[in-house]
Design an enzyme around this catalytic site. Structure first.
Site, short mmCIF file in Angstrom:
data_model
loop_
_atom_site.label_atom_id
_atom_site.label_comp_id
_atom_site.label_asym_id
_atom_site.label_seq_id
_atom_site.Cartn_x
_atom_site.Cartn_y
_atom_site.Cartn_z
N GLY A 142 -1.61 -17.73 -57.13
CA GLY A 142 -0.23 -17.33 -57.43
C GLY A 142 0.61 -18.36 -58.17
O GLY A 142 1.83 -18.34 -58.08
N SER A 143 -0.05 -19.24 -58.97
CA SER A 143 0.76 -20.24 -59.68
C SER A 143 1.60 -19.60 -60.79
O SER A 143 2.72 -20.04 -61.06
CB SER A 143 -0.11 -21.37 -60.22
OG SER A 143 -0.93 -20.92 -61.27
N ASN A 144 1.09 -18.56 -61.44
CA ASN A 144 1.89 -17.89 -62.47
C ASN A 144 3.06 -17.13 -61.85
O ASN A 144 4.18 -17.17 -62.38
CB ASN A 144 1.02 -16.93 -63.29
CG ASN A 144 0.24 -17.67 -64.37
OD1 ASN A 144 0.81 -18.07 -65.38
ND2 ASN A 144 -1.04 -17.88 -64.13
N LYS B 260 -12.15 -2.09 -58.95
CA LYS B 260 -11.00 -1.21 -59.23
C LYS B 260 -10.38 -0.76 -57.91
O LYS B 260 -10.92 -1.07 -56.84
CB LYS B 260 -11.43 -0.02 -60.07
CG LYS B 260 -12.44 0.89 -59.39
CD LYS B 260 -12.76 2.10 -60.26
CE LYS B 260 -13.66 3.06 -59.50
NZ LYS B 260 -13.92 4.30 -60.22
N MET C 285 -7.26 -9.21 -60.12
CA MET C 285 -8.65 -9.13 -60.53
C MET C 285 -9.26 -7.73 -60.39
O MET C 285 -10.45 -7.61 -60.16
CB MET C 285 -9.47 -10.18 -59.78
CG MET C 285 -9.07 -11.59 -60.17
SD MET C 285 -8.87 -11.78 -61.96
CE MET C 285 -9.35 -13.45 -62.21
N ARG C 286 -8.44 -6.71 -60.51
CA ARG C 286 -8.97 -5.35 -60.53
C ARG C 286 -8.49 -4.62 -61.77
O ARG C 286 -7.38 -4.88 -62.26
CB ARG C 286 -8.53 -4.57 -59.28
CG ARG C 286 -9.31 -5.02 -58.08
CD ARG C 286 -8.83 -4.40 -56.81
NE ARG C 286 -9.43 -5.13 -55.71
CZ ARG C 286 -10.56 -4.77 -55.10
NH1 ARG C 286 -11.18 -3.67 -55.44
NH2 ARG C 286 -11.05 -5.51 -54.13
N ASN D 104 -0.27 -8.54 -68.89
CA ASN D 104 -1.28 -9.39 -68.25
C ASN D 104 -1.31 -10.74 -68.94
O ASN D 104 -0.95 -10.86 -70.12
CB ASN D 104 -2.65 -8.71 -68.37
CG ASN D 104 -3.75 -9.49 -67.67
OD1 ASN D 104 -3.57 -9.99 -66.57
ND2 ASN D 104 -4.90 -9.61 -68.32
N HIS E 248 -4.10 -13.80 -69.83
CA HIS E 248 -5.54 -14.04 -69.87
C HIS E 248 -5.79 -15.46 -70.38
O HIS E 248 -5.19 -15.89 -71.37
CB HIS E 248 -6.22 -13.01 -70.78
CG HIS E 248 -7.71 -13.16 -70.76
ND1 HIS E 248 -8.49 -12.70 -69.72
CD2 HIS E 248 -8.56 -13.76 -71.64
CE1 HIS E 248 -9.75 -13.00 -69.96
NE2 HIS E 248 -9.82 -13.64 -71.11
C1 GAR Z 1 -4.88 -17.30 -64.38
O1 GAR Z 1 -5.52 -18.38 -65.01
C2 GAR Z 1 -5.01 -16.04 -65.19
O2 GAR Z 1 -5.01 -16.27 -66.56
C3 GAR Z 1 -6.34 -15.52 -64.72
O3 GAR Z 1 -6.31 -15.74 -63.33
C4 GAR Z 1 -5.60 -16.94 -63.07
C5 GAR Z 1 -4.63 -16.69 -61.93
O4 GAR Z 1 -4.04 -17.88 -61.53
N1 GAR Z 1 -6.50 -14.14 -65.04
C6 GAR Z 1 -7.62 -13.63 -65.52
O5 GAR Z 1 -8.64 -14.27 -65.69
C7 GAR Z 1 -7.55 -12.14 -65.84
N2 GAR Z 1 -8.68 -11.74 -66.59
P1 GAR Z 1 -2.77 -17.90 -60.59
O6 GAR Z 1 -3.11 -17.06 -59.37
O7 GAR Z 1 -2.60 -19.35 -60.24
O8 GAR Z 1 -1.60 -17.35 -61.35
#
Ligand code: GAR
Length: 209
Positions: free
Chosen positions: A17-19, A70, A97-98, A114, A116
């Site tokens: 959950g850093s984003n 999914k 991740m779904r 999203n 990526h």
């Molecule tokens: C992030 O690096 C995001 O880009 C990736 O999951 C991580 C989540 O980090 N997403 C994917 O790979 C989607 N295909 P977070 O939980 O620290 O935000």
């Protein structure tokens, strides 16, 4: 949405959950003119839920059902209903991740984004930074995009490159990618909240602020 109301975000994630945290920081500081209405996860013990609860945000686990990649039908309905009840204007996938398809994307048409960890269309799918490192590219990066029926294929909103340095490990590279993600995602969400980004087919158009 009337100009009197605050733009409402629904954040979905499966991981640490850093984003989501960076976006919540941006909302709290006023850099993002929005509020986090709800945080949802398909993983009961995910860090994203713990971080959201520590901030006093509305955070919920929704059982994803029997599939691995999914949501089953009941879970899809539950996610949609919870986001609608929270009156979200934008669904922000932050490490969710779904794969979301069908009814979910119909209900939230052009309102699901999203992040990526690569420069799409290179390296879609899982562990994109590892794919880039293994391939031997000299630059990778971060992409923010609208979500469509494909996997990491929707119209691109923003991209930023991250150089791959000699001696980089997957962990070192992912750390720099995540720093870029936090900045780029916050900037893109702020622009969307201000109504400065429009989507026309595969193109997105940023209005000058
Ligand atoms: C992030 O690096 C995001 O880009 C990736 O999951 C991580 C989540 O980090 N997403 C994917 O790979 C989607 N295909 P977070 O939980 O620290 O935000």
């Amino acid at each position: 949405m009337s100009s009197q109301q605050t733009f409402r975000l629904g954040i979905l994630g499966s991981g640490k959950g850093s984003n989501a945290d960076a976006i919540a920081d941006g909302c709290a500081s006023g850099k993002i003119p929005a509020q986090v209405a709800v945080v949802l996860s398909d993983v009961a013990e995910a860090g994203i839920l713990q971080k959201a609860r520590a901030r006093g945000l509305n955070a919920k686990f929704i059982d994803p059902g029997k599939f691995r990649t999914k949501l089953d039908d009941a879970a899809e309905v539950a996610f949609i209903k919870t986001l609608q009840e929270a009156k979200v204007d934008l669904v922000v996938l932050a490490g969710f991740m779904r794969i979301l398809k069908g009814e979910f994307l119909r209900v939230f048409k052009d309102r699901v984004i999203n992040i990526h960890p690569s420069l799409l269309p290179s390296f879609p799918g899982l562990d994109a930074w590892k794919q880039a490192l293994d391939y031997g590219v000299k630059h990778t990066g971060v992409t923010v995009h609208f979500v469509d029926q494909g996997i990491d294929t929707g119209p691109i909103i923003a991209q930023e490159t991250v150089a791959i340095l000699q001696g980089d490990t997957a962990e070192m590279l992912h750390k720099r990618i995540q720093e870029t993600e936090h900045r780029l995602y916050s900037k893109a969400v702020a622009a969307l909240a201000r109504g400065e980004v429009q989507v026309r087919g595969r193109q997105t158009i940023w209005k000058q602020s």
